[in-house]
Design a protein around this motif. Structure first.
Motif, PDB file in Angstrom:
ATOM      1  N   ALA A  39       0.850  -1.189   0.000  1.00 38.86           N
ATOM      2  CA  ALA A  39       0.000   0.000   0.000  1.00 38.86           C
ATOM      3  C   ALA A  39       0.885   1.239   0.000  1.00 38.86           C
ATOM      4  O   ALA A  39       2.067   1.188   0.369  1.00 38.86           O
ATOM      5  CB  ALA A  39      -0.910  -0.003   1.223  1.00 38.86           C
ATOM      6  N   LEU A  40       0.302   2.367  -0.412  1.00 39.54           N
ATOM      7  CA  LEU A  40       0.998   3.650  -0.407  1.00 39.54           C
ATOM      8  C   LEU A  40       0.357   4.544   0.633  1.00 39.54           C
ATOM      9  O   LEU A  40      -0.872   4.675   0.687  1.00 39.54           O
ATOM     10  CB  LEU A  40       0.905   4.311  -1.785  1.00 39.54           C
ATOM     11  N   ARG A  41       1.188   5.171   1.460  1.00 43.41           N
ATOM     12  CA  ARG A  41       0.682   6.110   2.463  1.00 43.41           C
ATOM     13  C   ARG A  41       1.265   7.493   2.198  1.00 43.41           C
ATOM     14  O   ARG A  41       2.490   7.659   2.157  1.00 43.41           O
ATOM     15  CB  ARG A  41       1.038   5.652   3.870  1.00 43.41           C
ATOM     16  N   LEU A  42       0.379   8.477   2.009  1.00 44.96           N
ATOM     17  CA  LEU A  42       0.780   9.863   1.806  1.00 44.96           C
ATOM     18  C   LEU A  42       0.691  10.581   3.142  1.00 44.96           C
ATOM     19  O   LEU A  42      -0.346  10.536   3.808  1.00 44.96           O
ATOM     20  CB  LEU A  42      -0.145  10.536   0.789  1.00 44.96           C
ATOM     21  N   LEU A  43       1.769  11.259   3.509  1.00 50.77           N
ATOM     22  CA  LEU A  43       1.815  11.875   4.839  1.00 50.77           C
ATOM     23  C   LEU A  43       2.264  13.325   4.750  1.00 50.77           C
ATOM     24  O   LEU A  43       3.264  13.644   4.100  1.00 50.77           O
ATOM     25  CB  LEU A  43       2.789  11.095   5.734  1.00 50.77           C
ATOM     26  N   HIS A  44       1.512  14.211   5.407  1.00 52.55           N
ATOM     27  CA  HIS A  44       1.917  15.611   5.542  1.00 52.55           C
ATOM     28  C   HIS A  44       2.151  15.887   7.023  1.00 52.55           C
ATOM     29  O   HIS A  44       1.253  15.674   7.848  1.00 52.55           O
ATOM     30  CB  HIS A  44       0.842  16.550   5.003  1.00 52.55           C
ATOM     31  N   ALA A  45       3.351  16.339   7.351  1.00 51.89           N
ATOM     32  CA  ALA A  45       3.692  16.644   8.747  1.00 51.89           C
ATOM     33  C   ALA A  45       4.022  18.123   8.874  1.00 51.89           C
ATOM     34  O   ALA A  45       4.838  18.648   8.114  1.00 51.89           O
ATOM     35  CB  ALA A  45       4.884  15.797   9.193  1.00 51.89           C
ATOM     36  N   TRP A  46       3.377  18.783   9.849  1.00 47.65           N
ATOM     37  CA  TRP A  46       3.638  20.204  10.070  1.00 47.65           C
ATOM     38  C   TRP A  46       3.347  20.522  11.531  1.00 47.65           C
ATOM     39  O   TRP A  46       2.306  20.135  12.059  1.00 47.65           O
ATOM     40  CB  TRP A  46       2.759  21.054   9.153  1.00 47.65           C
ATOM     41  N   PRO A  47       4.238  21.206  12.233  1.00 50.85           N
ATOM     42  CA  PRO A  47       4.086  21.348  13.682  1.00 50.85           C
ATOM     43  C   PRO A  47       2.917  22.216  14.125  1.00 50.85           C
ATOM     44  O   PRO A  47       2.457  22.098  15.256  1.00 50.85           O
ATOM     45  CB  PRO A  47       5.422  21.980  14.123  1.00 50.85           C
ATOM     46  N   TRP A  48       2.399  23.096  13.245  1.00 50.22           N
ATOM     47  CA  TRP A  48       1.363  24.031  13.682  1.00 50.22           C
ATOM     48  C   TRP A  48      -0.027  23.659  13.204  1.00 50.22           C
ATOM     49  O   TRP A  48      -0.936  24.466  13.199  1.00 50.22           O
ATOM     50  CB  TRP A  48       1.722  25.451  13.229  1.00 50.22           C
ATOM     51  N   LEU A  49      -0.207  22.418  12.778  1.00 50.92           N
ATOM     52  CA  LEU A  49      -1.550  21.963  12.460  1.00 50.92           C
ATOM     53  C   LEU A  49      -2.339  21.750  13.740  1.00 50.92           C
ATOM     54  O   LEU A  49      -1.794  21.342  14.766  1.00 50.92           O
ATOM     55  CB  LEU A  49      -1.486  20.642  11.672  1.00 50.92           C
ATOM     56  N   ASP A  50      -3.619  22.023  13.695  1.00 55.46           N
ATOM     57  CA  ASP A  50      -4.461  21.781  14.854  1.00 55.46           C
ATOM     58  C   ASP A  50      -4.479  20.291  15.155  1.00 55.46           C
ATOM     59  O   ASP A  50      -4.529  19.460  14.252  1.00 55.46           O
ATOM     60  CB  ASP A  50      -5.888  22.273  14.574  1.00 55.46           C
ATOM     61  N   ASP A  52       3.262  17.585  13.690  1.00 60.17           N
ATOM     62  CA  ASP A  52       4.597  17.267  14.189  1.00 60.17           C
ATOM     63  C   ASP A  52       5.624  17.949  13.302  1.00 60.17           C
ATOM     64  O   ASP A  52       5.333  18.330  12.162  1.00 60.17           O
ATOM     65  CB  ASP A  52       4.823  15.751  14.168  1.00 60.17           C
ATOM     66  N   ASP A  53       6.812  18.118  13.825  1.00 62.45           N
ATOM     67  CA  ASP A  53       7.927  18.608  13.031  1.00 62.45           C
ATOM     68  C   ASP A  53       8.136  17.655  11.851  1.00 62.45           C
ATOM     69  O   ASP A  53       8.056  16.435  12.013  1.00 62.45           O
ATOM     70  CB  ASP A  53       9.192  18.638  13.893  1.00 62.45           C
ATOM     71  N   PRO A  54       8.374  18.177  10.628  1.00 65.29           N
ATOM     72  CA  PRO A  54       8.503  17.285   9.468  1.00 65.29           C
ATOM     73  C   PRO A  54       9.554  16.194   9.640  1.00 65.29           C
ATOM     74  O   PRO A  54       9.305  15.040   9.284  1.00 65.29           O
ATOM     75  CB  PRO A  54       8.872  18.245   8.334  1.00 65.29           C
ATOM     76  N   VAL A  55      10.714  16.542  10.177  1.00 66.56           N
ATOM     77  CA  VAL A  55      11.766  15.535  10.342  1.00 66.56           C
ATOM     78  C   VAL A  55      11.356  14.494  11.368  1.00 66.56           C
ATOM     79  O   VAL A  55      11.370  13.286  11.099  1.00 66.56           O
ATOM     80  CB  VAL A  55      13.101  16.191  10.738  1.00 66.56           C
ATOM     81  N   ASP A  56      10.955  14.945  12.563  1.00 65.70           N
ATOM     82  CA  ASP A  56      10.575  14.002  13.616  1.00 65.70           C
ATOM     83  C   ASP A  56       9.373  13.163  13.204  1.00 65.70           C
ATOM     84  O   ASP A  56       9.321  11.954  13.459  1.00 65.70           O
ATOM     85  CB  ASP A  56      10.252  14.757  14.911  1.00 65.70           C
TER      86      ASP A  56
END
Length: 292
Positions: free
Chosen positions: A32-43, A86-90
């Motif tokens: 399967a393919l999982r698309l992930l967006h990580a950003w620390p200031w998302l609610d 979350d922070d993109p790297v972490d």
């Protein structure tokens, strides 16, 4: 938990290219393919709750767009999307645990035009617990002329003194999945010696030394050919160092594979000089494979 191919999405052309490359890879691997967006200031609330300044709906829209395109291009491929606060790297490093492969867009935003990888890509490749592929914009899978198709190959860098079995096995598996040649590249150099307070030219016959380097590679290649008889495996020994050898040999590469030691530096995870140079300057997608 079923292992999947994971890709980071940030809305850039590079991340879109990475997602398309990851989709083709997921289909090859039957994952399967999982698309992930990580950003620390998302609610941190649910995706159905929108508040002033909340970027989650915009991020989900971007994920849906690329997800719809992938489902159209790859009918039947399981595709899921997620947004994490979350922070993109972490966030990407944590999400990669237990997964098959991590694919990122390769984007350098600094003032050096020749440097192709940004800080997030470098940090994730240095710390992810699984193989990480960096893809530039324009490297998404596409139809190729027959003449180019016939020369397709996967490249892997090999140090005969410290082969890195996990790195070589990843590379030969990628060649099997693509039905293409595996080129095992070993770059070596003449190391000058210190004498009388300065550097002196090495007292080494290059022809003899190349034979020594070939002898170091021979057991690894023999074992690899025995385990994978269906793969055309060629050796490529070049004078000039590991990074230079890989970059020179990568003209027709589908993928260039380099290793990264899992041992921790006191300042945190880090990439070796060959991996660092290849990631920054290689025109092909680059896979960084952690190994002991």
């Amino acid at each position: 938990m079923t292992r999947c191919v994971l890709t980071g999405i940030d809305g850039s052309p590079q991340s879109e290219a990475a997602a398309l490359w990851a989709a083709a890879e997921a289909r090859r691997r039957g994952r399967a393919l999982r698309l992930l967006h990580a950003w620390p200031w998302l609610d941190a609330g649910t995706e159905n709750v929108s508040r002033p300044g909340d970027l989650r709906p915009r991020a989900l829209d971007a994920l849906r767009g690329i997800g719809d395109r992938i489902r159209h291009d790859h009918p039947g491929l399981p595709v899921e999307a997620a947004v994490i606060s979350d922070d993109p790297v972490d966030g990407l490093v944590a999400a990669a645990k237990g997964q098959e492969l991590l694919v990122l867009g390769s984007r350098g935003l600094g003032g050096f035009a020749g440097l192709l990888v940004g800080s997030v890509g470098l940090a994730v490749a240095a710390g992810a617990p699984i193989p990480t592929v960096l893809v530039r914009s324009g490297q998404a899978p596409a139809e190729r002329p027959a003449a180019v198709e016939a020369t397709r190959e996967v490249l892997v860098g090999l140090d005969g003194r410290e082969p890195g079995d996990a790195v070589v096995e990843f590379a030969v598996t990628e060649a099997e999945l693509r039905g293409c040649r595996l080129r095992v590249v070993h770059g070596w150099d003449l190391v000058p010696a210190w004498a009388y307070g300065g550097l002196m030219p090495p007292q080494v016959d290059p022809v003899e030394q190349e034979a020594v380097e070939a002898a170091l590679m021979s057991p690894v290649l023999t074992d690899l050919r025995a385990k994978h008889p269906g793969v055309d495996i060629v050796e490529d020994i070049r004078l000039g160092g590991g990074a230079r050898a890989l970059l020179e040999a990568s003209t027709h590469a589908d993928l260039v594979v380099v290793g990264r030691r899992e041992t921790r530096h006191r300042l945190g995870p880090r990439l070796g000089p060959v991996a660092h140079a290849v990631m920054h300057h290689c025109a092909a997608p680059v896979a960084v494979v952690p190994h002991p």
